[in-house]
Design an enzyme around this catalytic site. Structure first.
Site, PDB file in Angstrom:
ATOM      1  N   GLU A 179      42.651  37.402  34.691  1.00  0.00           N
ATOM      2  CA  GLU A 179      43.923  37.191  35.413  1.00  0.00           C
ATOM      3  C   GLU A 179      44.637  35.942  34.898  1.00  0.00           C
ATOM      4  O   GLU A 179      45.860  35.950  34.688  1.00  0.00           O
ATOM      5  CB  GLU A 179      43.656  37.060  36.917  1.00  0.00           C
ATOM      6  CG  GLU A 179      44.946  36.888  37.698  1.00  0.00           C
ATOM      7  CD  GLU A 179      44.714  36.409  39.126  1.00  0.00           C
ATOM      8  OE1 GLU A 179      43.848  36.980  39.815  1.00  0.00           O
ATOM      9  OE2 GLU A 179      45.398  35.458  39.547  1.00  0.00           O
ATOM     10  N   THR A 247      44.782  33.828  41.708  1.00  0.00           N
ATOM     11  CA  THR A 247      44.861  34.266  43.114  1.00  0.00           C
ATOM     12  C   THR A 247      43.557  34.122  43.880  1.00  0.00           C
ATOM     13  O   THR A 247      43.556  34.153  45.100  1.00  0.00           O
ATOM     14  CB  THR A 247      45.254  35.756  43.171  1.00  0.00           C
ATOM     15  OG1 THR A 247      44.324  36.489  42.380  1.00  0.00           O
ATOM     16  CG2 THR A 247      46.667  35.993  42.700  1.00  0.00           C
TER      17      THR A 247
HETATM   18  S1  SF4 Z   1      44.603  41.318  46.730  1.00  0.00           S
HETATM   19 FE1  SF4 Z   1      44.035  39.359  45.787  1.00  0.00          FE
HETATM   20  S2  SF4 Z   1      41.848  39.536  45.289  1.00  0.00           S
HETATM   21 FE2  SF4 Z   1      42.640  41.598  45.671  1.00  0.00          FE
HETATM   22  S3  SF4 Z   1      43.193  42.354  43.626  1.00  0.00           S
HETATM   23 FE3  SF4 Z   1      45.032  41.468  44.543  1.00  0.00          FE
HETATM   24  S4  SF4 Z   1      45.068  39.372  43.798  1.00  0.00           S
HETATM   25 FE4  SF4 Z   1      42.988  40.137  43.464  1.00  0.00          FE
END
Ligand code: SF4
Length: 412
Positions: A179, A247
Site C-alpha cells: 500500500e 491506512t
Molecule cells: S478498510 Fe482499511 S484495512 Fe480494510 S482494506 Fe480498506 S484500507 Fe485496508
C-alpha cells in the site's frame, strides 16, 4: 495500434452466485453464536471475550468478493493477481485454489507483463498497485479488475493534492508495504513530487532534528535516504511538508508523528509561517481505527488473563493490534489454530519484531478470562478454528460446541 484494457471497479453483479462459496470458506457458526451472545460467553471454566470490532473489514470483504466474482464471470480464462489479495495466507490459498495465479506484488517493477493476452484477466488487490504498474497493465489490452479499497484511494487523493501544491509528502508507513509503495508512486507521477517514508517516531525525530537545525542533510540522508524519492534533497524538500499515513498504522503513533513535525516547524519558523508550510491529515481508515479502539476498550474493561490476536504474520493492522495488547496484557499474535501447537506450546510473532517464536507454558491453569480479536484480513472461519482448538485443550470438544449451537438454533 495499442488499445487500452477494460477496467472493472464495481464487480460483476454476481453477489448471489459467490455467496455460498464465501460463506463456506470464511464463515464460522461458533463466532456467529458468540456474537449473538453479546461477544462474551462462559465455556466450562473459560470465559471468552470477543472484541466488539474484529476481523474482515469492508475493504477486504469487497476485494475477496470481487476476486470470487471474477472467477465466476471468467470460468475458463487465465486470471492473475498482483501480489496477495490481502495479508492472510489462508485467504490467499483459497484464491490460489480457484486457479488465480499470484504474481510478485512486492517487486512489481520487475514483472514483465508481455505474456498477458487480451483475453487474460488481472486482479488488483485491496492495497492497490504502483501507478506505473497500472499504466503498464493498461497497455496490455487485457481485462483489469480493480479491488483497491476506497480508503486507500482517499490517501492517494490526499498525497496527490500535497504534491500538486508543492508539499513534500511524509508518509508514516512501511516503505516496502504494497500500500505504501502504491501511495508514494502516486506522488512520483507529478513533476517535482517528493516523498519520504518514516516507519516510527524515532525516524520522525530525525526529520524534526533536521528541521530544527540540529543535524545536517548528510546525516538525514544517511539514516532515511533510502526511503525518500529519487534525488531527495532535505535542504530543498523539507521546507514544506504534508503528512499522511498507511491506512493500517497505529493511529496514536501517526498522530504523534504529525504533532512532532508540526512542533519542529513551529520551533523553526514560528506559528504563522508553519500554517503555510505544514499540512496534516489522518488517513488511518475507519476499520483500522475501530479495531484498535475495540481492543483498547476490551483490555481496559476486563481483567483478562490472556489476549489472542489472530491474523497473518505479515498483516500490518494485526501487528499493530498485537503491539497495543502487549503494552497492557499478556498476549500472543497467532496466525491461526495451527499456532496453538498444544496446551503447552504456542507459535507466535513477537510484537515490534519480525520474529516468530515457539513458547511454552502459555496457557494458564484453572479458570481463565481470555480476550480474542483479529486483524482486518482475518476471516471468521480462522477465528472460530482458534476458539475450537483452545476449548479442546480444556476438554470441550468441537462436537459438544456444535451441539450447543444446534440446540439454540432448534429452540429459536
Ligand atoms: S478498510 Fe482499511 S484495512 Fe480494510 S482494506 Fe480498506 S484500507 Fe485496508
Amino acid at each position: 495500434m495499442e488499445t487500452e484494457s477494460v477496467l472493472y471497479r464495481k464487480g460483476f453483479g454476481l453477489k448471489k452466485e459467490v455467496k455460498g462459496d464465501i460463506q463456506q470458506h470464511y464463515h464460522s457458526e461458533l463466532i456467529t453464536y458468540l456474537i449473538s451472545h453479546g461477544n462474551e460467553m462462559q465455556f466450562g471454566d473459560v470465559h471468552v471475550y470477543l472484541a466488539q470490532d474484529f476481523g474482515f473489514c469492508y475493504g477486504v470483504d469487497r476485494a475477496v468478493e470481487y476476486a470470487y466474482q471474477t472467477r465466476v464471470k471468467f470460468p475458463d480464462r487465465n486470471i492473475y493477481l498482483i501480489g496477495e489479495i490481502i495479508h492472510n495466507p489462508f485467504v490467499n490459498s483459497q484464491i490460489n485454489r480457484m486457479r488465480i495465479e499470484i504474481l510478485d506484488g512486492l517487486n512489481q517493477e520487475s514483472i514483465d507483463f508481455s505474456f498477458l493476452q487480451p483475453e487474460d484477466v488481472v486482479i488488483i488487490p485491496a492495497f492497490g498497485v504502483h501507478h506505473e504498474t497500472l499504466e503498464r497493465l493498461k497497455t496490455r489490452n487485457c481485462i483489469l479488475v480493480d479491488t483497491t479499497c476506497g480508503s486507500v484511494l482517499s490517501v492517494w487523493k490526499r498525497v496527490e493534492q500535497y504534491a500538486q501544491e508543492g508539499f513534500t509528502v511524509i508518509v508514516h508507513g512501511k516503505y516496502a508495504h504494497e500500500e505504501t509503495q502504491a501511495t508514494w508512486s502516486h506522488v512520483s507521477k507529478y513533476p517535482g513530487g517528493r516523498f519520504l517514508v518514516v516507519f516510527d517516531k524515532s525516524e520522525a525525530q530525525i526529520i524534526c532534528d533536521f528541521i530544527e537545525g540540529k543535524i545536517g542533510s548528510e546525516a538525514l540522508m544517511e539514516m532515511l535516504g533510502k526511503a525518500g524519492s529519487p534525488g531527495f534533497n532535505p535542504d530543498l524538500d523539507l521546507q514544506r511538508v504534508g503528512c499522511a499515513n498507511q491506512t493500517t498504522m497505529l493511529s496514536s503513533e501517526s498522530l504523534e508523528i504529525a504533532g512532532m513535525l508540526e512542533e519542529a516547524f513551529i520551533n523553526r519558523y514560528g506559528k504563522e509561517e508553519t500554517g503555510k508550510r505544514f499540512r496534516s491529515f489522518d488517513t488511518i481508515c475507519s476499520a483500522t481505527q475501530d479495531r484498535q479502539d475495540a481492543i483498547i476498550e476490551l483490555l481496559n474493561s476486563k481483567h483478562l488473563d490472556l489476549m489472542l490476536i489472530i491474523g497473518g504474520f505479515n498483516s500490518s493492522n494485526t501487528g499493530h493490534l498485537a503491539e497495543i495488547a502487549t503494552e497492557k496484557n499478556h498476549s500472543f499474535h497467532i496466525a491461526g489454530d495451527e499456532s496453538l501447537v498444544s496446551a503447552d506450546e504456542i507459535k507466535h510473532k513477537l510484537p515490534f519484531k519480525n520474529k516468530v517464536v515457539v513458547e511454552r507454558d502459555w496457557l494458564p491453569n484453572g479458570s481463565l478470562k481470555i480476550g480474542i480479536t483479529a486483524g482486518a484480513s482475518t476471516p471468521n472461519s480462522k477465528i472460530g478454528e482458534v476458539l475450537y482448538r483452545l476449548l479442546s485443550f480444556r476438554n470441550i470438544p468441537e462436537a459438544a460446541l456444535n451441539s450447543m449451537i444446534a440446540a439454540e438454533v432448534t429452540e429459536s
